[in-house]
Design a protein around this motif. Structure first.
Motif, PDB file in Angstrom:
ATOM      1  N   ASP A 198     -22.972 -20.822 -33.471  1.00  0.00           N
ATOM      2  CA  ASP A 198     -21.721 -21.549 -33.240  1.00  0.00           C
ATOM      3  C   ASP A 198     -21.022 -21.891 -34.551  1.00  0.00           C
ATOM      4  O   ASP A 198     -19.795 -22.014 -34.591  1.00  0.00           O
ATOM      5  CB  ASP A 198     -21.993 -22.835 -32.453  1.00  0.00           C
ATOM      6  CG  ASP A 198     -22.412 -22.556 -31.016  1.00  0.00           C
ATOM      7  OD1 ASP A 198     -22.126 -21.450 -30.520  1.00  0.00           O
ATOM      8  OD2 ASP A 198     -23.050 -23.438 -30.410  1.00  0.00           O
ATOM      9  N   HIS A 201     -15.600 -19.939 -41.019  1.00  0.00           N
ATOM     10  CA  HIS A 201     -14.613 -19.172 -40.279  1.00  0.00           C
ATOM     11  C   HIS A 201     -14.446 -17.817 -40.966  1.00  0.00           C
ATOM     12  O   HIS A 201     -14.053 -17.756 -42.136  1.00  0.00           O
ATOM     13  CB  HIS A 201     -13.274 -19.906 -40.237  1.00  0.00           C
ATOM     14  CG  HIS A 201     -13.344 -21.237 -39.566  1.00  0.00           C
ATOM     15  ND1 HIS A 201     -13.180 -21.400 -38.201  1.00  0.00           N
ATOM     16  CD2 HIS A 201     -13.575 -22.488 -40.071  1.00  0.00           C
ATOM     17  CE1 HIS A 201     -13.292 -22.679 -37.891  1.00  0.00           C
ATOM     18  NE2 HIS A 201     -13.535 -23.367 -39.009  1.00  0.00           N
ATOM     19  N   ARG A 225     -17.888 -18.556 -36.998  1.00  0.00           N
ATOM     20  CA  ARG A 225     -16.871 -18.203 -36.017  1.00  0.00           C
ATOM     21  C   ARG A 225     -15.982 -17.066 -36.525  1.00  0.00           C
ATOM     22  O   ARG A 225     -15.500 -17.113 -37.657  1.00  0.00           O
ATOM     23  CB  ARG A 225     -16.014 -19.428 -35.697  1.00  0.00           C
ATOM     24  CG  ARG A 225     -16.843 -20.604 -35.182  1.00  0.00           C
ATOM     25  CD  ARG A 225     -15.993 -21.833 -34.940  1.00  0.00           C
ATOM     26  NE  ARG A 225     -16.814 -22.967 -34.542  1.00  0.00           N
ATOM     27  CZ  ARG A 225     -16.349 -24.194 -34.338  1.00  0.00           C
ATOM     28  NH1 ARG A 225     -15.043 -24.438 -34.485  1.00  0.00           N
ATOM     29  NH2 ARG A 225     -17.171 -25.177 -33.987  1.00  0.00           N
ATOM     30  N   THR A 235     -19.133 -25.298 -40.969  1.00  0.00           N
ATOM     31  CA  THR A 235     -18.581 -24.291 -40.075  1.00  0.00           C
ATOM     32  C   THR A 235     -17.889 -23.217 -40.907  1.00  0.00           C
ATOM     33  O   THR A 235     -16.981 -23.519 -41.684  1.00  0.00           O
ATOM     34  CB  THR A 235     -17.568 -24.898 -39.093  1.00  0.00           C
ATOM     35  OG1 THR A 235     -18.233 -25.880 -38.294  1.00  0.00           O
ATOM     36  CG2 THR A 235     -16.976 -23.831 -38.189  1.00  0.00           C
TER      37      THR A 235
END
Length: 275
Positions: free
Chosen positions: A132, A112, A135, A110
């Protein structure tokens, strides 16, 4: 879940302030700072990034696109980028960033991304990837930090503003088509070689049928004529005086007048390039 934290720097005021802010308020995050270099930036931008590295005590990774502005200009049949066809932002800023983080996203990490949109910029949106795993976060908006707050952060860090703010309103390429007429005149004053390079790009594009000039409605050749330069300077001075007169009604507002205040052009800027 594996995570990665990244923060893009434009060489401008807001993104630099965000980097300082995050380093102070979220020191537990191992943030990677990056700059997508078009190779057509002002020398003041590189100098400012060097000073920022000293404040952050961390290197800023340069994302150099494998294919530079000249390559993409040929791919687009020598048509200059413009507000209608911003291929420069896509190919020289967004694509290098996507290529840089894509391996992480593909492997399930993920990512960011922290973007410097202030609380007083409701009209701006952050980069939306559609994934997704990538982010976008807007720390200034969440914390209620506006333009004055950004200035306070930079001053407290001993960093100050990039030198080009003395005569220009934005970072980005020397020939950015979002420049106001007065900024083209000042580019001619401050960096005459860069102004001549922009003229050559424009002349070549026009010879190949490009419908665009760098500045809306007239060529740089026309802008550089002494009588036109004098007219542009006089018009700018009148605008400044009118804005000063309006500000006198609010004695508490003593912030310096900037080009974006005069021409109300901030909403049009490429967020990726100019924050």
């Amino acid at each position: 879940m594996a995570e990665r934290h990244v923060l893009g720097l434009s060489g401008g005021r807001d993104s630099a302030a965000l980097a300082v802010y995050m380093s102070h308020h979220r020191p537990e995050l191992d943030i990677e700072y990056f700059f997508t270099d078009t190779g057509k930036e002002l020398p003041e931008v590189y100098e400012f990034l060097g000073r920022l590295e000293g404040v952050l005590h961390k290197p800023i990774e340069r994302l150099n696109p494998e294919r530079d502005f000249d390559y993409w200009l040929r791919e687009y049949k020598n048509f200059l980028p413009s507000p209608q066809t911003r291929w420069c932002t896509r190919q020289l800023k967004i694509k290098p960033f996507e290529d840089w983080v894509q391996p992480s996203v593909a492997s399930g990490v993920t990512v960011h991304s922290y973007v410097a949109i202030r609380s007083d910029e409701d009209y701006r949106e952050g980069y939306v990837s559609g994934k997704d795993a990538l982010r976008t976060h807007l720390p200034f908006r969440e914390a209620g930090i506006d333009k004055a707050g950004v200035m306070e952060i930079l001053e407290a860090a001993g960093l100050g503003l990039p030198e080009y703010y003395r005569w220009r309103s934005r970072s980005g390429c020397t020939f950015c088509f979002y420049q106001q007429k007065i900024e083209w005149v000042r580019l001619m004053d401050e960096h005459p070689d860069s102004f001549e390079d922009a003229k050559r790009y424009e002349k070549n594009a026009l010879e190949h049928g490009s419908p665009f000039t760098w500045s809306h409605g007239e060529s740089l050749e026309d802008i550089a004529r002494p009588e036109r330069v004098a007219q542009i300077r006089a018009d700018h001075d009148r605008r400044v005086e009118r804005l000063k007169a309006r500000r006198l009604t609010n004695a508490l507002r003593d912030t310096p007048i900037e080009i974006e205040d005069i021409y109300k052009s901030a909403a049009k800027l490429c967020l990726t390039c100019h924050k």
